[in-house]
Motif scaffolding. Structure first.
Motif, PDB file in Angstrom:
ATOM      1  N   LEU A 129      22.711 -31.099  74.806  1.00 16.73           N
ATOM      2  CA  LEU A 129      21.677 -30.301  75.457  1.00 16.73           C
ATOM      3  C   LEU A 129      20.252 -30.783  75.160  1.00 16.73           C
ATOM      4  N   PRO A 130      19.920 -31.163  73.918  1.00 18.71           N
ATOM      5  CA  PRO A 130      18.550 -31.628  73.682  1.00 18.71           C
ATOM      6  C   PRO A 130      18.166 -32.843  74.536  1.00 18.71           C
ATOM      7  N   ALA A 131      19.139 -33.652  74.927  1.00 18.81           N
ATOM      8  CA  ALA A 131      18.853 -34.835  75.745  1.00 18.81           C
ATOM      9  C   ALA A 131      19.096 -34.587  77.234  1.00 18.81           C
ATOM     10  N   PHE A 132      19.581 -33.396  77.583  1.00 22.38           N
ATOM     11  CA  PHE A 132      19.877 -33.090  78.984  1.00 22.38           C
ATOM     12  C   PHE A 132      18.596 -33.138  79.807  1.00 22.38           C
ATOM     13  N   ASP A 133      18.647 -33.880  80.901  1.00 21.73           N
ATOM     14  CA  ASP A 133      17.500 -33.997  81.797  1.00 21.73           C
ATOM     15  C   ASP A 133      17.774 -33.128  83.016  1.00 21.73           C
ATOM     16  N   SER A 156      19.847 -18.111  70.089  1.00 23.82           N
ATOM     17  CA  SER A 156      19.814 -18.510  71.503  1.00 23.82           C
ATOM     18  C   SER A 156      21.089 -19.238  71.884  1.00 23.82           C
ATOM     19  N   TRP A 157      21.572 -20.085  70.980  1.00 23.38           N
ATOM     20  CA  TRP A 157      22.822 -20.783  71.264  1.00 23.38           C
ATOM     21  C   TRP A 157      23.968 -19.777  71.392  1.00 23.38           C
ATOM     22  N   ASN A 158      24.006 -18.780  70.516  1.00 19.96           N
ATOM     23  CA  ASN A 158      25.056 -17.755  70.599  1.00 19.96           C
ATOM     24  C   ASN A 158      24.983 -17.004  71.916  1.00 19.96           C
ATOM     25  N   GLN A 159      23.769 -16.719  72.391  1.00 21.20           N
ATOM     26  CA  GLN A 159      23.623 -16.055  73.689  1.00 21.20           C
ATOM     27  C   GLN A 159      24.130 -16.950  74.811  1.00 21.20           C
ATOM     28  N   LEU A 160      23.817 -18.227  74.751  1.00 24.87           N
ATOM     29  CA  LEU A 160      24.292 -19.149  75.779  1.00 24.87           C
ATOM     30  C   LEU A 160      25.821 -19.196  75.787  1.00 24.87           C
ATOM     31  N   ALA A 161      26.422 -19.234  74.615  1.00 23.75           N
ATOM     32  CA  ALA A 161      27.888 -19.223  74.522  1.00 23.75           C
ATOM     33  C   ALA A 161      28.442 -17.901  75.055  1.00 23.75           C
ATOM     34  N   GLU A 215      35.417 -26.941  72.786  1.00 23.05           N
ATOM     35  CA  GLU A 215      35.111 -28.349  73.053  1.00 23.05           C
ATOM     36  C   GLU A 215      33.974 -28.481  74.068  1.00 23.05           C
ATOM     37  N   VAL A 216      34.052 -27.711  75.156  1.00 28.92           N
ATOM     38  CA  VAL A 216      33.011 -27.764  76.184  1.00 28.92           C
ATOM     39  C   VAL A 216      31.671 -27.362  75.573  1.00 28.92           C
ATOM     40  N   LEU A 217      31.664 -26.255  74.838  1.00 23.36           N
ATOM     41  CA  LEU A 217      30.415 -25.773  74.241  1.00 23.36           C
ATOM     42  C   LEU A 217      29.885 -26.726  73.172  1.00 23.36           C
ATOM     43  N   THR A 218      30.774 -27.403  72.474  1.00 26.35           N
ATOM     44  CA  THR A 218      30.342 -28.394  71.489  1.00 26.35           C
ATOM     45  C   THR A 218      29.637 -29.555  72.173  1.00 26.35           C
ATOM     46  N   VAL A 219      30.210 -30.032  73.274  1.00 21.66           N
ATOM     47  CA  VAL A 219      29.561 -31.118  74.029  1.00 21.66           C
ATOM     48  C   VAL A 219      28.196 -30.657  74.527  1.00 21.66           C
ATOM     49  N   VAL A 220      28.137 -29.452  75.078  1.00 21.11           N
ATOM     50  CA  VAL A 220      26.860 -28.920  75.563  1.00 21.11           C
ATOM     51  C   VAL A 220      25.864 -28.848  74.416  1.00 21.11           C
TER      52      VAL A 220
END
Length: 196
Positions: free
Chosen positions: A61-65, A20-25, A52-57
């Motif tokens: 992401l687990p804490a993203f509200d 799923s992460w690969n699909q999001l990327a 860098e952007v994808l690493t931050v995401v």
């Protein structure tokens, strides 16, 4: 919860969600690359900044509200991109000019402003790109006739009875095809874009 009922965003935020992460990327890398190019970022540097952007995401992401506000994820992603761009140009102590004669830093400030024209362009491009990429990912999951019936109705504006006749399908199956694909697209896109 059944993982198939989760959106791509929901699945990517789960532990051990590599596919799923690969699909999001896969969905977001082309959009990020295009925007970085518009800020005069060289291709090799763009690859690094995308990572860098994808690493931050990935990390946050687990804490993203999501907070159920329109555009919450795309706004969050835009802010991450703005911060990475600022760091990129700060590290180089340069202010390149971009098309139109404005500096990249001025345009970064405009991109940060949620009410600016550049942010509105970001929102439009984001939604178009995400829908396009998700459709490409989802198409193989449907029978070709099902996908064709959906596509003709939604993108070519054909009436259901026309589609039924041309594809030699029962009219009810044409309606079901459209509904099934739309439901799957809405489910997959939940949180990434706001479909009505």
């Amino acid at each position: 919860m059944d993982e198939t009922s989760l959106s791509l965003l929901g699945r990517a935020s789960q532990p051990n969600a590599d596919s799923s992460w690969n699909q999001l990327a896969e969905v977001y890398s082309p959009l990020l690359r295009r925007w970085l190019r518009s800020y005069d970022v060289q291709p090799a540097d763009a690859d690094d900044l995308i990572q860098e952007v994808l690493t931050v995401v990935s990390q946050e992401l687990p804490a993203f509200d999501h907070n159920q506000r329109t555009g919450a994820f795309r706004n969050w992603l835009r802010k991450i991109l703005v911060n990475r761009l600022r760091g990129y140009w700060r590290d180089r102590r340069m202010g390149p000019t971009v098309s139109g004669g404005s500096s990249a830093l001025e345009r970064i400030n405009q991109l940060e402003d949620a009410n600016s024209e550049i942010s509105r362009i970001w929102n439009d491009e984001h939604d178009r790109e995400v829908v396009s990429r998700l459709m490409a990912i989802m198409q193989p999951k449907f029978l070709p006739k099902t996908w064709e019936a959906f596509h003709r109705q939604m993108f070519q504006g054909q009436r259901a009875d026309q589609v039924a006749e041309e594809l030699e399908m029962p009219l009810g199956s044409v309606y079901v095809a459209r509904c099934r694909v739309l439901a799957a697209l809405r489910r997959e896109a939940a949180g990434l874009i706001d479909l009505e």
